[in-house]
Design a protein around this motif. Structure first.
Motif, PDB file in Angstrom:
ATOM      1  N   THR A 132       5.596 -15.337 -36.633  1.00 42.02           N
ATOM      2  CA  THR A 132       5.004 -14.636 -35.486  1.00 42.02           C
ATOM      3  C   THR A 132       3.562 -15.170 -35.851  1.00 42.02           C
ATOM      4  O   THR A 132       2.751 -15.078 -36.357  1.00 42.02           O
ATOM      5  CB  THR A 132       5.584 -12.953 -34.857  1.00 42.02           C
ATOM      6  N   TYR A 168      -0.648 -13.335 -27.757  1.00 45.22           N
ATOM      7  CA  TYR A 168      -0.076 -13.157 -27.124  1.00 45.22           C
ATOM      8  C   TYR A 168      -0.526 -12.492 -25.597  1.00 45.22           C
ATOM      9  O   TYR A 168      -1.098 -12.821 -25.120  1.00 45.22           O
ATOM     10  CB  TYR A 168       1.425 -11.625 -27.655  1.00 45.22           C
ATOM     11  N   CYS A 214      -1.472 -14.659 -23.155  1.00 45.47           N
ATOM     12  CA  CYS A 214      -0.250 -14.915 -22.429  1.00 45.47           C
ATOM     13  C   CYS A 214      -0.598 -14.375 -21.146  1.00 45.47           C
ATOM     14  O   CYS A 214       0.399 -14.755 -20.543  1.00 45.47           O
ATOM     15  CB  CYS A 214       1.112 -14.696 -23.263  1.00 45.47           C
ATOM     16  N   THR A 232       3.831 -19.627 -28.370  1.00 45.37           N
ATOM     17  CA  THR A 232       4.336 -18.123 -28.493  1.00 45.37           C
ATOM     18  C   THR A 232       5.850 -17.431 -29.113  1.00 45.37           C
ATOM     19  O   THR A 232       5.943 -16.580 -29.568  1.00 45.37           O
ATOM     20  CB  THR A 232       3.314 -16.981 -27.634  1.00 45.37           C
ATOM     21  N   VAL A 233       7.033 -18.029 -27.737  1.00 41.26           N
ATOM     22  CA  VAL A 233       7.923 -16.985 -28.113  1.00 41.26           C
ATOM     23  C   VAL A 233       8.545 -18.261 -28.775  1.00 41.26           C
ATOM     24  O   VAL A 233       9.774 -17.646 -29.233  1.00 41.26           O
ATOM     25  CB  VAL A 233       8.357 -17.217 -26.506  1.00 41.26           C
ATOM     26  N   LEU A 281       9.703 -17.604 -32.446  1.00 41.53           N
ATOM     27  CA  LEU A 281      10.972 -16.104 -32.048  1.00 41.53           C
ATOM     28  C   LEU A 281      12.175 -16.510 -32.264  1.00 41.53           C
ATOM     29  O   LEU A 281      13.253 -16.263 -32.222  1.00 41.53           O
ATOM     30  CB  LEU A 281      10.163 -15.134 -30.978  1.00 41.53           C
ATOM     31  N   PHE A 282      12.334 -18.090 -31.878  1.00 41.73           N
ATOM     32  CA  PHE A 282      13.895 -18.489 -31.317  1.00 41.73           C
ATOM     33  C   PHE A 282      14.410 -18.971 -32.445  1.00 41.73           C
ATOM     34  O   PHE A 282      15.059 -19.747 -33.009  1.00 41.73           O
ATOM     35  CB  PHE A 282      13.905 -19.361 -29.818  1.00 41.73           C
ATOM     36  N   THR A 339       2.508 -19.217 -23.712  1.00 45.03           N
ATOM     37  CA  THR A 339       4.079 -17.931 -23.582  1.00 45.03           C
ATOM     38  C   THR A 339       5.339 -19.447 -24.666  1.00 45.03           C
ATOM     39  O   THR A 339       5.828 -18.340 -24.814  1.00 45.03           O
ATOM     40  CB  THR A 339       4.172 -17.736 -22.454  1.00 45.03           C
TER      41      THR A 339
END
Length: 87
Positions: A44, A50, A53, A34-35, A38-39, A31
């Protein structure tokens, strides 16, 4: 009661709890991985990343099953200890 328990004894559900914790940890790391893009503004990951996750939830369920299994065994032992013996 303290004299009847062993410090390093393993119960019937302890293996499931350990496996669940490992699966949960793998899902938590997936998690975070993969996140992060994005930040950070990166590309991606593919959808399969995903899906990994979801191991977080699966690990939680496995650990919960281990806890419930341990509870069930302890309840059975307590019942058998309190029941009068049949003669």
């Amino acid at each position: 009661m303290r004299d009847k328990t062993q410090a390093n004894s393993t119960g019937p559900g302890d293996g499931l709890v350990r496996i669940g914790a490992i699966v949960f940890f793998v899902g938590a790391v997936a998690t975070l991985v993969t996140v992060a893009p994005l930040f950070l503004g990166g590309d991606t990951f593919p959808p399969i990343a995903y899906a990994v996750c979801m191991l977080m939830g699966a690990g939680f369920l496995i650990a919960g099953a281990g806890v419930l299994r341990g509870i069930a065994v302890q309840r059975r032992q307590a019942r058998s200890a309190t029941e009068p013996s049949a003669r």
